[in-house]
Design a protein around this motif. Structure first.
Motif, mmCIF file in Angstrom:
data_model
loop_
_atom_site.group_PDB
_atom_site.id
_atom_site.type_symbol
_atom_site.label_atom_id
_atom_site.label_comp_id
_atom_site.label_asym_id
_atom_site.label_seq_id
_atom_site.Cartn_x
_atom_site.Cartn_y
_atom_site.Cartn_z
ATOM 1 N N ALA A 188 2.775 14.540 -2.485
ATOM 2 C CA ALA A 188 4.101 15.332 -2.257
ATOM 3 C C ALA A 188 4.080 16.203 -1.025
ATOM 4 C CB ALA A 188 4.273 16.005 -3.790
ATOM 5 N N ALA A 189 5.409 16.584 -0.751
ATOM 6 C CA ALA A 189 5.603 17.492 0.447
ATOM 7 C C ALA A 189 6.702 18.294 -0.044
ATOM 8 C CB ALA A 189 5.836 16.725 1.781
ATOM 9 N N SER A 190 6.949 19.377 0.416
ATOM 10 C CA SER A 190 7.915 20.456 -0.476
ATOM 11 C C SER A 190 8.574 21.174 1.024
ATOM 12 C CB SER A 190 7.392 21.484 -1.108
ATOM 13 O OG SER A 190 6.903 20.879 -2.083
ATOM 14 N N ALA A 191 9.923 21.468 0.760
ATOM 15 C CA ALA A 191 10.449 22.220 2.144
ATOM 16 C C ALA A 191 11.730 23.050 1.517
ATOM 17 C CB ALA A 191 10.901 21.546 3.205
ATOM 18 N N HIS A 244 10.934 19.281 -3.579
ATOM 19 C CA HIS A 244 9.693 18.591 -3.390
ATOM 20 C C HIS A 244 10.126 16.967 -3.417
ATOM 21 C CE1 HIS A 244 7.568 22.189 -5.100
ATOM 22 N NE2 HIS A 244 8.849 22.211 -5.885
ATOM 23 N N TYR A 245 9.202 16.284 -2.490
ATOM 24 C CA TYR A 245 9.533 14.981 -2.041
ATOM 25 C C TYR A 245 8.158 14.160 -2.420
ATOM 26 C CZ TYR A 245 14.000 16.394 -0.192
ATOM 27 O OH TYR A 245 15.047 17.169 -0.142
ATOM 28 N N ARG A 246 8.451 12.721 -2.514
ATOM 29 C CA ARG A 246 7.088 11.792 -2.425
ATOM 30 C C ARG A 246 7.960 10.458 -2.216
ATOM 31 N NH1 ARG A 246 5.547 10.787 -8.892
ATOM 32 N NH2 ARG A 246 7.285 9.830 -9.607
ATOM 33 N N VAL A 247 7.124 9.569 -1.598
ATOM 34 C CA VAL A 247 7.657 8.399 -1.281
ATOM 35 C C VAL A 247 6.862 7.047 -1.779
ATOM 36 C CG1 VAL A 247 8.270 6.874 0.913
ATOM 37 C CG2 VAL A 247 8.470 9.349 0.939
ATOM 38 N N ILE A 248 7.558 6.141 -2.109
ATOM 39 C CA ILE A 248 6.827 4.923 -2.705
ATOM 40 C C ILE A 248 7.277 3.731 -1.976
ATOM 41 C CG2 ILE A 248 6.474 3.399 -4.836
ATOM 42 C CD1 ILE A 248 7.238 6.168 -6.645
ATOM 43 N N ALA A 249 6.190 2.828 -1.666
ATOM 44 C CA ALA A 249 6.722 1.639 -1.048
ATOM 45 C C ALA A 249 6.751 0.648 -2.168
ATOM 46 C CB ALA A 249 5.487 1.104 -0.194
ATOM 47 N N PHE A 250 7.793 -0.255 -1.961
ATOM 48 C CA PHE A 250 7.897 -1.302 -3.088
ATOM 49 C C PHE A 250 8.334 -2.686 -2.473
ATOM 50 C CE2 PHE A 250 12.162 0.313 -2.427
ATOM 51 C CZ PHE A 250 12.928 -0.538 -2.258
ATOM 52 N N ASN A 251 8.066 -3.686 -3.343
ATOM 53 C CA ASN A 251 8.688 -5.135 -2.990
ATOM 54 C C ASN A 251 8.755 -5.686 -4.294
ATOM 55 O OD1 ASN A 251 6.171 -5.994 -3.871
ATOM 56 N ND2 ASN A 251 5.232 -6.418 -1.819
ATOM 57 N N ALA A 252 9.055 -7.129 -4.329
ATOM 58 C CA ALA A 252 8.962 -7.863 -5.706
ATOM 59 C C ALA A 252 7.896 -7.936 -6.315
ATOM 60 C CB ALA A 252 9.507 -9.200 -5.468
ATOM 61 N N GLY A 253 6.548 -7.323 -5.924
ATOM 62 C CA GLY A 253 5.544 -7.448 -6.655
ATOM 63 C C GLY A 253 5.221 -6.107 -7.361
ATOM 64 N N TRP A 312 10.346 14.013 -11.621
ATOM 65 C CA TRP A 312 10.952 13.093 -10.043
ATOM 66 C C TRP A 312 12.132 12.505 -10.480
ATOM 67 C CZ3 TRP A 312 8.859 14.795 -5.745
ATOM 68 C CH2 TRP A 312 7.665 15.084 -5.958
ATOM 69 N N SER A 313 13.009 12.354 -9.704
ATOM 70 C CA SER A 313 14.231 11.462 -9.788
ATOM 71 C C SER A 313 14.300 10.744 -8.572
ATOM 72 C CB SER A 313 15.474 12.361 -9.907
ATOM 73 O OG SER A 313 15.604 13.057 -11.060
ATOM 74 N N ALA A 372 0.838 -1.159 0.068
ATOM 75 C CA ALA A 372 -0.053 0.066 0.091
ATOM 76 C C ALA A 372 0.944 1.244 -0.061
ATOM 77 C CB ALA A 372 -0.865 -0.009 1.273
ATOM 78 N N ALA A 373 0.324 2.390 -0.625
ATOM 79 C CA ALA A 373 1.020 3.793 -0.790
ATOM 80 C C ALA A 373 1.181 4.225 0.793
ATOM 81 C CB ALA A 373 0.368 4.397 -1.562
ATOM 82 N N PRO A 374 2.285 4.837 1.027
ATOM 83 C CA PRO A 374 2.503 5.565 2.269
ATOM 84 C C PRO A 374 1.519 6.924 2.131
ATOM 85 C CG PRO A 374 4.669 5.638 1.025
ATOM 86 C CD PRO A 374 3.668 4.781 0.325
ATOM 87 N N SER A 375 1.570 7.442 3.209
ATOM 88 C CA SER A 375 0.748 8.687 3.313
ATOM 89 C C SER A 375 1.203 9.711 4.422
ATOM 90 C CB SER A 375 -0.891 8.626 3.617
ATOM 91 O OG SER A 375 -1.041 7.979 4.824
ATOM 92 N N GLY A 376 0.676 10.758 4.189
ATOM 93 C CA GLY A 376 1.187 11.849 5.467
ATOM 94 C C GLY A 376 2.697 12.480 5.256
ATOM 95 N N LEU A 377 3.106 12.536 4.016
ATOM 96 C CA LEU A 377 4.322 12.908 3.820
ATOM 97 C C LEU A 377 4.518 14.317 4.360
ATOM 98 C CD1 LEU A 377 7.395 12.473 2.877
ATOM 99 C CD2 LEU A 377 6.566 13.024 0.600
ATOM 100 N N THR A 378 5.697 14.683 5.192
ATOM 101 C CA THR A 378 5.984 15.964 5.481
ATOM 102 C C THR A 378 7.481 16.087 5.462
ATOM 103 O OG1 THR A 378 6.596 15.069 7.858
ATOM 104 C CG2 THR A 378 4.234 15.945 7.401
ATOM 105 N N ALA A 379 7.831 17.327 5.001
ATOM 106 C CA ALA A 379 9.223 17.794 4.619
ATOM 107 C C ALA A 379 9.465 19.008 5.653
ATOM 108 C CB ALA A 379 9.303 18.138 3.331
#
Length: 184
Positions: free
Chosen positions: A134-137, A117-126, A92-93, A52-59
């Motif tokens: 996105a969050a910015s600082a 600006h930032y974003r986070v992605i959860a990953f696994n073999a699937g 994005w990079s 599942a995607a993460p949420s509540g990202l803060t920078a």
């Protein structure tokens, strides 16, 4: 191919059992072929779902060159998190990865006075699902240079005039401190 096999079993075990066995065998084989592993029909396959995607990202700007990041982890099956960085919020990079269950990190080595600006992605073999929001600082601006050539002139018994040379062009003000003991 599956039905004749089921019918042969059915003659020995009865029609209802044969139908259930054929359905189970078909389900297992379909699952194997859906995963692209058709070499060994009848061998079950494990389908690994993306986390599942993460949420509540803060920078948060921590210093002139560091931005602190924090997010909420909503999965129990991630291998890790990929942190993406952007200067404009659209291109994005990949910046760096952190391990599973880590929910904060610091992005160090940033340029001063620059918004990231930032974003986070959860990953696994699937694979992975959608990124977090996105969050910015901005990283903090470069500290102003200290003033020089401070002079203090007694004008009256209860008044001292101070003068100094301003060596900075990015200050928002000056903080004047005094010490009765004469220490630094």
């Amino acid at each position: 191919l599956l039905i004749p096999h089921a019918l042969r079993i059915g003659r020995a075990l009865g029609r209802g059992v044969a139908t259930r066995l054929a359905a189970e065998r078909h389900r297992r084989i379909a699952g194997v072929f859906l995963l692209g592993r058709g070499h060994f029909p009848g061998v079950g396959a494990v389908l690994l779902l993306p986390p599942a995607a993460p949420s509540g990202l803060t920078a948060t700007a921590l210093s002139q060159t560091e931005v602190g990041l924090a997010w909420a982890d909503h999965s129990a099956n991630e291998t890790g998190f990929q942190v993406g960085r952007s200067l404009n919020g659209t291109a994005w990079s990949p910046a760096f990865q952190v391990a599973a269950n880590v929910t904060s990190s610091i992005d160090a080595g940033r340029s001063t006075n620059t918004t990231y600006h930032y974003r986070v992605i959860a990953f696994n073999a699937g694979g992975s699902l959608a990124p977090s929001g996105a969050a910015s600082a901005p990283s903090l601006p470069k500290a102003p240079a200290a003033p020089a050539n401070l002079t203090a002139t007694a004008v009256l018994p209860a008044q001292i005039n101070l003068a100094w040379q301003d060596l900075a062009n990015n200050e928002t003000g000056f903080q004047v401190e005094c010490s009765i003991a004469g220490g630094a």
